[in-house]
Design a protein around this motif. Structure first.
Motif, short mmCIF file in Angstrom:
data_model
loop_
_atom_site.label_atom_id
_atom_site.label_comp_id
_atom_site.label_asym_id
_atom_site.label_seq_id
_atom_site.Cartn_x
_atom_site.Cartn_y
_atom_site.Cartn_z
N ASN A 1 -17.62 15.90 24.93
CA ASN A 1 -16.92 14.63 25.08
C ASN A 1 -17.46 13.59 24.11
OD1 ASN A 1 -15.24 15.58 27.05
ND2 ASN A 1 -16.53 14.90 28.74
N ILE A 2 -18.74 13.58 23.87
CA ILE A 2 -19.34 12.63 22.93
C ILE A 2 -18.84 12.93 21.52
CG2 ILE A 2 -21.51 11.91 21.86
CD1 ILE A 2 -22.82 12.23 24.58
N GLU A 3 -18.80 14.20 21.16
CA GLU A 3 -18.30 14.59 19.84
C GLU A 3 -16.83 14.19 19.69
OE1 GLU A 3 -19.07 18.75 19.65
OE2 GLU A 3 -21.21 18.46 19.26
N ALA A 4 -16.06 14.33 20.73
CA ALA A 4 -14.64 13.96 20.68
C ALA A 4 -14.48 12.45 20.51
CB ALA A 4 -13.94 14.44 21.94
N ILE A 5 -15.32 11.70 21.19
CA ILE A 5 -15.26 10.24 21.07
C ILE A 5 -15.60 9.80 19.65
CG2 ILE A 5 -16.36 8.08 21.81
CD1 ILE A 5 -16.58 9.32 24.62
N PHE A 6 -16.70 10.31 19.11
CA PHE A 6 -17.09 9.93 17.74
C PHE A 6 -16.09 10.45 16.71
CE2 PHE A 6 -21.37 9.31 19.60
CZ PHE A 6 -21.51 7.98 19.24
N GLY A 7 -15.52 11.62 16.96
CA GLY A 7 -14.49 12.14 16.07
C GLY A 7 -13.25 11.25 16.09
N GLY A 8 -12.89 10.77 17.28
CA GLY A 8 -11.76 9.85 17.39
C GLY A 8 -12.01 8.53 16.68
N ILE A 9 -13.22 8.01 16.82
CA ILE A 9 -13.58 6.77 16.13
C ILE A 9 -13.53 6.96 14.62
CG2 ILE A 9 -15.48 5.15 15.69
CD1 ILE A 9 -16.25 5.50 18.67
N LEU A 10 -14.05 8.08 14.15
CA LEU A 10 -14.02 8.39 12.72
C LEU A 10 -12.58 8.52 12.22
CD1 LEU A 10 -15.52 9.06 10.10
CD2 LEU A 10 -15.53 11.45 10.83
N ALA A 11 -11.72 9.16 13.00
CA ALA A 11 -10.31 9.32 12.62
C ALA A 11 -9.62 7.96 12.54
CB ALA A 11 -9.60 10.23 13.59
N LEU A 12 -9.89 7.08 13.50
CA LEU A 12 -9.31 5.74 13.47
C LEU A 12 -9.80 4.95 12.25
CD1 LEU A 12 -9.38 4.69 17.23
CD2 LEU A 12 -7.38 5.20 15.82
N PHE A 13 -11.06 5.10 11.92
CA PHE A 13 -11.61 4.41 10.75
C PHE A 13 -10.93 4.89 9.47
CE2 PHE A 13 -14.70 4.23 7.26
CZ PHE A 13 -14.91 2.86 7.21
N VAL A 14 -10.77 6.19 9.33
CA VAL A 14 -10.11 6.75 8.14
C VAL A 14 -8.66 6.28 8.06
CG1 VAL A 14 -9.32 8.91 7.09
CG2 VAL A 14 -11.65 8.74 7.97
N LEU A 15 -7.97 6.26 9.19
CA LEU A 15 -6.60 5.76 9.20
C LEU A 15 -6.55 4.27 8.84
CD1 LEU A 15 -5.08 7.54 12.32
CD2 LEU A 15 -4.47 7.89 9.92
N GLY A 16 -7.50 3.50 9.31
CA GLY A 16 -7.56 2.08 8.97
C GLY A 16 -7.77 1.86 7.48
N VAL A 17 -8.68 2.64 6.89
CA VAL A 17 -8.92 2.52 5.45
C VAL A 17 -7.68 2.92 4.67
CG1 VAL A 17 -10.26 3.50 3.54
CG2 VAL A 17 -11.43 2.81 5.63
N ALA A 18 -7.01 3.98 5.09
CA ALA A 18 -5.79 4.41 4.40
C ALA A 18 -4.70 3.34 4.52
CB ALA A 18 -5.30 5.73 4.98
N PHE A 19 -4.54 2.76 5.70
CA PHE A 19 -3.55 1.70 5.90
C PHE A 19 -3.87 0.50 5.02
CE2 PHE A 19 -2.06 -2.08 8.19
CZ PHE A 19 -0.70 -1.81 8.22
N PHE A 20 -5.13 0.11 4.97
CA PHE A 20 -5.55 -1.01 4.14
C PHE A 20 -5.24 -0.74 2.66
CE2 PHE A 20 -8.78 -3.18 1.56
CZ PHE A 20 -8.56 -4.50 1.95
N ALA A 21 -5.52 0.47 2.20
CA ALA A 21 -5.27 0.83 0.80
C ALA A 21 -3.78 0.78 0.48
CB ALA A 21 -5.83 2.22 0.51
N VAL A 22 -2.95 1.28 1.38
CA VAL A 22 -1.51 1.28 1.14
C VAL A 22 -0.97 -0.15 1.13
CG1 VAL A 22 0.72 1.91 2.17
CG2 VAL A 22 -1.10 3.60 2.00
N MET A 23 -1.44 -0.99 2.02
CA MET A 23 -0.95 -2.37 2.10
C MET A 23 -1.39 -3.21 0.90
SD MET A 23 0.95 -2.32 4.65
CE MET A 23 1.36 -4.03 4.73
N ASN A 24 -2.49 -2.87 0.25
CA ASN A 24 -2.99 -3.64 -0.88
C ASN A 24 -2.66 -3.01 -2.22
OD1 ASN A 24 -4.13 -5.81 0.52
ND2 ASN A 24 -5.87 -4.54 1.09
#
Length: 128
Positions: A3-26
């Motif tokens: 469960n801890i690995e899943a939580i950190f994996g989810g946080i990492l996935a959200l971070f990567v998606l946020g960076v990708a969204f930021f790059a596309v918007m700019n």
């Protein structure tokens, strides 16, 4: 433990998606519809304030002198790592090629040399 690995994996996935969204918007994409390109030279104006500089096409002055004078005016107001410096240099380089970029840099350095009274576009052209 999984469960801890899943939580950190989810946080990492959200971070990567946020960076990708930021790059596309700019990111700006070129368009074929006009209006997205640079303004014609006669519609641009240089602002000596701390805003982003653009170059004016003044009558009777060539592009090299415009770039030299714009770099000279901006020097001392902002530092070389500022967006204003980079924008002005890139505009001169785009419009005047290597000579335009060199003129911008020479004007900038002339103001910072401590002897601006010796610096002018005419003197710069004689040295080139």
């Amino acid at each position: 433990m999984r469960n801890i690995e899943a939580i950190f994996g989810g946080i990492l996935a959200l971070f990567v998606l946020g960076v990708a969204f930021f790059a596309v918007m700019n990111t700006s994409f070129p368009s074929d519809q006009g209006g997205g390109g640079p303004a014609p030279a006669d519609e641009m104006a240089y602002s000596g304030s701390a805003t982003t500089p653009t170059l004016a096409a003044t009558s009777g002055q060539d592009l090299i002198c415009e770039c030299y004078d714009a770099g000279f005016e901006l020097a001392g107001e902002v530092d070389v790592l500022s967006p204003q410096y980079r924008t002005g240099f890139q505009q001169c380089r785009a419009r005047g090629g290597v000579d335009g970029g060199d003129a911008w840099t020479a004007g900038w350095n002339a103001r910072l040399s401590g002897r601006p009274y010796e610096a002018s576009c005419r003197a710069y052209k004689r040295r080139r």
